[in-house]
Write a protein that holds these residues in place. Sequence first.
Motif, PDB file in Angstrom:
ATOM      1  N   GLU A 149       3.055  24.991 -51.707  1.00 36.83           N
ATOM      2  CA  GLU A 149       2.621  24.485 -53.009  1.00 36.83           C
ATOM      3  C   GLU A 149       1.579  23.375 -52.886  1.00 36.83           C
ATOM      4  O   GLU A 149       1.724  22.451 -52.100  1.00 36.83           O
ATOM      5  N   ASP A 209      -0.336  20.940 -55.633  1.00 34.74           N
ATOM      6  CA  ASP A 209      -0.300  20.505 -57.042  1.00 34.74           C
ATOM      7  C   ASP A 209       0.695  21.330 -57.855  1.00 34.74           C
ATOM      8  O   ASP A 209       0.426  21.718 -58.995  1.00 34.74           O
ATOM      9  N   GLN A 222       1.613  24.392 -57.444  1.00 38.46           N
ATOM     10  CA  GLN A 222       1.229  25.800 -57.589  1.00 38.46           C
ATOM     11  C   GLN A 222       1.154  26.437 -56.204  1.00 38.46           C
ATOM     12  O   GLN A 222       0.621  25.830 -55.274  1.00 38.46           O
ATOM     13  N   GLU A 271      -2.016  31.323 -55.413  1.00 39.92           N
ATOM     14  CA  GLU A 271      -2.364  31.327 -56.842  1.00 39.92           C
ATOM     15  C   GLU A 271      -3.460  30.307 -57.135  1.00 39.92           C
ATOM     16  O   GLU A 271      -4.332  30.552 -57.958  1.00 39.92           O
ATOM     17  N   LYS A 272      -3.401  29.178 -56.463  1.00 41.05           N
ATOM     18  CA  LYS A 272      -4.419  28.133 -56.668  1.00 41.05           C
ATOM     19  C   LYS A 272      -5.773  28.571 -56.100  1.00 41.05           C
ATOM     20  O   LYS A 272      -6.818  28.291 -56.672  1.00 41.05           O
TER      21      LYS A 272
END
Length: 189
Positions: free
Chosen positions: A171, A173, A175, A179-180
């Motif tokens: 992850e 932030d 996310q 996906e980021k």
Amino acid sequence: MATEKMTVGANVFESKLGGLTVRGKAHDLSAWFVLALRMMMGIAFLNAGLSKLLAAEPFSAQGFLLQGVNEASPLIGMFTWMGSTPWFVEFVNVAVPFGQVAIGLGLIVGAMVRLAAFFGAMMMFMFYFANWDVSHGLINGDFAYLLVFLAVAAFGAGRILGLDQLIEQYEVDGQPLIEKYPKLDYILG
């Protein structure tokens, strides 16, 4: 004769290219075979690279480029140029063994598998033309290995007991990384 309608989901894959759609359903054991292909190519490339790096004599591609390439190869001129150009020979002398080790390790641990498979396929593409022999048809072992690398990449083999599965979910932030930064899908997987 009835046809079975497949819906995209578990064990179903689909691709659209141009106006053509292909769809297939994988067997439950398919993941194990994809993992086996990834490991096989990883071990083969790690072994090839280490044998060059740990050999008694330093690795040199020049002899192969100038005398080992099949003269019938449509790229014979390019290979001759490569073997006759000192800076390029020095580049290949480093890139091939270290590249093979990096590709092998990436595949074995399942990290950056699509990137490793891309470079593995590129190496096999060059070996295919260097070892050119069509007396038994256009398909040889180098071409088959090129397709194995492409299959490993296409099936996202790094997500099968590999670090890519963990890296993608890291992850940033709040996310998941993939996906980021969705373009990482070209490298991971």
